[in-house]
Write a protein that holds these residues in place. Structure first.
Motif, short mmCIF file in Angstrom:
data_model
loop_
_atom_site.label_atom_id
_atom_site.label_comp_id
_atom_site.label_asym_id
_atom_site.label_seq_id
_atom_site.Cartn_x
_atom_site.Cartn_y
_atom_site.Cartn_z
N GLN A 181 0.72 4.75 2.43
CA GLN A 181 -0.16 3.81 2.84
C GLN A 181 -0.48 2.75 1.63
O GLN A 181 -0.75 1.65 2.00
CB GLN A 181 -1.59 4.65 3.43
CG GLN A 181 -2.35 5.22 2.29
CD GLN A 181 -3.02 4.28 1.55
OE1 GLN A 181 -3.58 3.54 1.89
NE2 GLN A 181 -3.67 4.71 0.30
N SER A 182 -0.48 3.26 0.40
CA SER A 182 -0.43 2.45 -0.61
C SER A 182 0.74 1.40 -0.68
O SER A 182 0.60 0.22 -1.21
CB SER A 182 -0.65 3.14 -2.12
OG SER A 182 0.53 3.78 -2.12
N TYR A 185 0.38 -0.56 3.07
CA TYR A 185 -1.09 -1.27 3.49
C TYR A 185 -1.41 -0.97 5.00
O TYR A 185 -1.95 -1.65 5.53
CB TYR A 185 -1.16 -2.70 3.31
CG TYR A 185 -0.82 -2.93 1.76
CD1 TYR A 185 -1.95 -2.81 0.80
CD2 TYR A 185 0.23 -3.47 1.22
CE1 TYR A 185 -1.91 -3.16 -0.75
CE2 TYR A 185 0.60 -3.71 -0.22
CZ TYR A 185 -0.71 -3.70 -0.99
OH TYR A 185 -0.45 -3.73 -2.44
N ARG A 186 -0.90 0.25 5.50
CA ARG A 186 -0.85 0.60 6.81
C ARG A 186 -1.50 2.03 6.87
O ARG A 186 -1.09 2.98 7.28
CB ARG A 186 0.26 0.54 7.74
CG ARG A 186 0.80 -0.91 8.05
CD ARG A 186 -0.12 -1.72 8.94
NE ARG A 186 0.47 -3.02 9.06
CZ ARG A 186 -0.17 -3.76 9.74
NH1 ARG A 186 -1.20 -3.44 10.56
NH2 ARG A 186 0.34 -5.01 9.90
#
Length: 227
Positions: A181-182, A185-186
């Motif tokens: 996720q980093s 960005y999801r």
């Protein structure tokens, strides 16, 4: 504002998700086996007439059950490091999870031991069975059979709780999700996928324990008793 989900961008990292899921199962498997042994020994220790052993086992159980798992992981992780002992994050995670689940297993097993009728033990003694035979066939196996559903539920909860091991960089499923996720960005899509994977892992473990129960306790299968 409309919500736009982009699962393909996250799912292309499926090898990382798979590796994290496998490591999560490995953590759970090692901690389950070692924790079951530790918990059984602690339950036996609490039932002894030796006040020192019984007191030490009780102190262990109460301390672990009344402190957060994350704090226990940090104590093991930083405690070993302060003593100059360096282990991998995986080894530390297994040790901390074993100590944690061992305390809960001890209480479950103690309930199983206390459910064994005294007359059953006396009958075995009357048949001149050895102490080892009595403990294995008359006490331990029937006790495990009585509390098997509670034990399996506790071990599944252990697998789910292993997510906090991401705090010491153990590369399990939640840690992998944090990295993904980093990068993408999801976050929402990532943790939806992780939640689904945890459900699948839980079902896999429950199916495994169900099958193991059929092997260990065939009498329940014949009687149609739920495992």
């Amino acid at each position: 504002m409309s919500l736009q989900l982009d699962f393909p961008a996250v799912l292309e990292r499926w090898p990382s998700f798979l590796a994290g899921a496998v490591l999560t199962l490995e953590l759970a498997a090692f901690a389950t086996v070692l924790g079951a042994l530790l918990g059984t020994l602690a339950a036996v220790g609490r039932g002894t007439h030796n006040a020192l052993i019984a007191g030490a086992c009780k102190a262990y159980v109460e301390t672990i059950r009344n402190t957060p798992l994350l704090v226990q992981i940090f104590l093991v992780y930083f405690g070993l490091a302060s003593l100059g002992l360096k282990f991998s994050a995986f080894a530390v995670a297994v040790a901390a999870l074993t100590i944690n689940v061992g305390a809960y297993t001890a209480e479950i097993m103690r309930a199983g031991f206390e459910a064994i009728p005294r007359g059953q033990i006396e009958a075995a003694e009357g048949l001149a069975l050895s102490r080892l035979q009595i403990y294995w066939h008359i006490i331990l196996l029937p006790a495990v059979e009585k509390v098997y559903p509670a034990l399996t539920s506790q071990f599944v909860l252990l697998m789910l709780a292993s997510s906090v091991c991401s705090q010491i960089s153990a590369e399990e499923l939640t840690a992998v999700a944090n990295y993904i996720q980093s990068d993408t960005y999801r976050a929402f899509e990532t943790y939806i996928i992780v939640a689904v994977l945890y459900v699948i892992l839980s079902l896999v473990m429950r199916a495994g324990f169900w099958g193991l129960g059929l092997v260990l306790f065939p009498r329940r299968r014949r009687l149609g008793t739920p495992l």
